[in-house]
Design a protein around this motif. Structure first.
Motif, mmCIF file in Angstrom:
data_model
loop_
_atom_site.group_PDB
_atom_site.id
_atom_site.type_symbol
_atom_site.label_atom_id
_atom_site.label_comp_id
_atom_site.label_asym_id
_atom_site.label_seq_id
_atom_site.Cartn_x
_atom_site.Cartn_y
_atom_site.Cartn_z
ATOM 1 N N ILE A 133 0.859 -1.176 0.000
ATOM 2 C CA ILE A 133 0.000 0.000 0.000
ATOM 3 C C ILE A 133 0.899 1.230 0.000
ATOM 4 O O ILE A 133 1.858 1.311 0.757
ATOM 5 N N CYS A 134 0.576 2.138 -0.882
ATOM 6 C CA CYS A 134 1.385 3.349 -1.020
ATOM 7 C C CYS A 134 1.111 4.267 0.176
ATOM 8 O O CYS A 134 -0.008 4.756 0.335
ATOM 9 N N LEU A 135 2.130 4.471 1.009
ATOM 10 C CA LEU A 135 1.909 5.264 2.223
ATOM 11 C C LEU A 135 1.495 6.707 1.922
ATOM 12 O O LEU A 135 0.536 7.211 2.517
ATOM 13 N N PRO A 136 2.150 7.396 0.990
ATOM 14 C CA PRO A 136 1.703 8.770 0.706
ATOM 15 C C PRO A 136 0.254 8.833 0.217
ATOM 16 O O PRO A 136 -0.507 9.721 0.615
ATOM 17 N N LEU A 137 -0.153 7.880 -0.620
ATOM 18 C CA LEU A 137 -1.540 7.884 -1.104
ATOM 19 C C LEU A 137 -2.501 7.577 0.047
ATOM 20 O O LEU A 137 -3.569 8.182 0.179
ATOM 21 N N PHE A 138 -2.096 6.649 0.891
ATOM 22 C CA PHE A 138 -2.886 6.307 2.068
ATOM 23 C C PHE A 138 -3.076 7.547 2.951
ATOM 24 O O PHE A 138 -4.183 7.884 3.374
ATOM 25 N N LEU A 139 -1.982 8.277 3.172
ATOM 26 C CA LEU A 139 -2.053 9.485 4.000
ATOM 27 C C LEU A 139 -2.909 10.560 3.346
ATOM 28 O O LEU A 139 -3.575 11.340 4.016
ATOM 29 N N ALA A 140 -2.883 10.569 2.003
ATOM 30 C CA ALA A 140 -3.647 11.585 1.280
ATOM 31 C C ALA A 140 -5.125 11.229 1.189
ATOM 32 O O ALA A 140 -5.919 12.001 0.665
ATOM 33 N N GLY A 141 -5.495 10.045 1.670
ATOM 34 C CA GLY A 141 -6.911 9.697 1.702
ATOM 35 C C GLY A 141 -7.360 8.771 0.603
ATOM 36 O O GLY A 141 -8.539 8.759 0.268
ATOM 37 N N GLY A 142 -6.442 7.991 -0.001
ATOM 38 C CA GLY A 142 -6.832 7.012 -1.016
ATOM 39 C C GLY A 142 -7.873 6.047 -0.455
ATOM 40 O O GLY A 142 -7.607 5.362 0.527
ATOM 41 N N GLU A 143 -9.060 6.017 -1.049
ATOM 42 C CA GLU A 143 -10.170 5.259 -0.459
ATOM 43 C C GLU A 143 -9.913 3.757 -0.451
ATOM 44 O O GLU A 143 -10.227 3.065 0.511
ATOM 45 N N GLU A 144 -9.383 3.230 -1.566
ATOM 46 C CA GLU A 144 -9.152 1.785 -1.605
ATOM 47 C C GLU A 144 -8.094 1.384 -0.583
ATOM 48 O O GLU A 144 -8.206 0.337 0.072
ATOM 49 N N GLU A 145 -7.078 2.216 -0.429
ATOM 50 C CA GLU A 145 -6.029 1.905 0.541
ATOM 51 C C GLU A 145 -6.604 1.883 1.964
ATOM 52 O O GLU A 145 -6.321 1.006 2.752
ATOM 53 N N ARG A 146 -7.439 2.851 2.260
ATOM 54 C CA ARG A 146 -8.015 2.886 3.616
ATOM 55 C C ARG A 146 -8.995 1.741 3.827
ATOM 56 O O ARG A 146 -9.059 1.161 4.900
ATOM 57 N N TYR A 147 -9.766 1.438 2.786
ATOM 58 C CA TYR A 147 -10.693 0.310 2.899
ATOM 59 C C TYR A 147 -9.899 -0.953 3.222
ATOM 60 O O TYR A 147 -10.259 -1.731 4.107
ATOM 61 N N PHE A 148 -8.805 -1.139 2.511
ATOM 62 C CA PHE A 148 -8.023 -2.354 2.711
ATOM 63 C C PHE A 148 -7.491 -2.434 4.132
ATOM 64 O O PHE A 148 -7.621 -3.451 4.809
ATOM 65 N N THR A 149 -6.905 -1.361 4.605
ATOM 66 C CA THR A 149 -6.288 -1.427 5.929
ATOM 67 C C THR A 149 -7.326 -1.573 7.029
ATOM 68 O O THR A 149 -7.017 -2.061 8.113
ATOM 69 N N GLN A 150 -8.550 -1.160 6.760
ATOM 70 C CA GLN A 150 -9.593 -1.314 7.775
ATOM 71 C C GLN A 150 -10.202 -2.713 7.780
ATOM 72 O O GLN A 150 -10.828 -3.115 8.749
ATOM 73 N N ASN A 151 -10.027 -3.455 6.701
ATOM 74 C CA ASN A 151 -10.726 -4.738 6.582
ATOM 75 C C ASN A 151 -9.834 -5.952 6.399
ATOM 76 O O ASN A 151 -10.330 -7.079 6.414
ATOM 77 N N PHE A 152 -8.550 -5.738 6.210
ATOM 78 C CA PHE A 152 -7.642 -6.856 6.001
ATOM 79 C C PHE A 152 -6.461 -6.745 6.951
ATOM 80 O O PHE A 152 -6.151 -5.666 7.430
ATOM 81 N N PRO A 153 -5.803 -7.876 7.240
ATOM 82 C CA PRO A 153 -4.616 -7.809 8.100
ATOM 83 C C PRO A 153 -3.515 -6.978 7.445
ATOM 84 O O PRO A 153 -3.362 -7.005 6.221
ATOM 85 N N THR A 154 -2.786 -6.258 8.276
ATOM 86 C CA THR A 154 -1.714 -5.414 7.743
ATOM 87 C C THR A 154 -0.426 -5.596 8.534
ATOM 88 O O THR A 154 -0.441 -5.820 9.746
ATOM 89 N N ILE A 155 0.672 -5.468 7.824
ATOM 90 C CA ILE A 155 1.992 -5.450 8.445
ATOM 91 C C ILE A 155 2.611 -4.096 8.103
ATOM 92 O O ILE A 155 2.618 -3.704 6.934
#
Ligand code: SF4
Length: 154
Positions: free
Chosen positions: A42-64
């Motif tokens: 997951i692209c951290l800058p996009l995640f920080l900028a509010g990328g919806e798919e990235e946030r959806y993923f981190t809220q619903n799937f295991p993350t490292i």
């Protein structure tokens, strides 16, 4: 409902220390070679900028999260924006603080010492993925994937 067995790997995007370079390269190798199809980065800058798919993923799937140094930027950002991470790792814990805060390097500057360091991080990340979702089995290969509404498999 079919289970989607994937783990998100969020690497810090540090350019100022070797630890950030090591975490990014090792994450890429897990995605492309060690556990392809079972991991997404997951692209951290996009995640920080509010990328919806990235946030959806981190809220619903295991993350490292894998961070270069003790500042743990990826870990802190992920917990702040989407909740608890499944496993938090740092290059400084694996390879020592001296290695982590060494000068940054580019792919063109890779040498045998850097390759050994990347390999240690890659192996640790791969083991963490297996701890979370288990090793690849024949069943995983034949189980069809059916992503939840609004999500595309990366
Ligand atoms: S964790 Fe360390 S290396 Fe990574 S972005 Fe933050 S300060 Fe930079």
């Amino acid at each position: 409902m079919l289970e989607v067995k994937k783990v998100g790997i969020i690497s810090c995007s540090g350019e100022e220390f070797a630890g950030g370079c090591l975490s990014r390269i090792a994450s890429r190798r897990v995605l492309e070679s060690s556990r392809p199809g079972r991991t997404v980065t997951i692209c951290l800058p996009l995640f920080l900028a509010g990328g919806e798919e990235e946030r959806y993923f981190t809220q619903n799937f295991p993350t490292i999260t894998i961070d270069g140094c003790e500042k743990r930027c990826a870990f802190r950002a992920t917990e702040r924006l989407s909740g608890k991470v499944t496993k938090a790792m740092t290059v400084s814990e694996m390879l020592g603080q001296d290695v982590a805060i060494d000068a940054p390097f580019s792919q063109r500057q890779l040498n045998s010492e850097r390759e050994k360091q990347i390999e240690k991080v890659r192996i640790a990340l791969t083991e963490a993925v297996d701890e979370i979702i288990g090793k690849t089995s024949e069943e995983d290969v034949i189980t069809p994937l059916n992503p939840p509404p609004g999500m595309r498999l990366l």
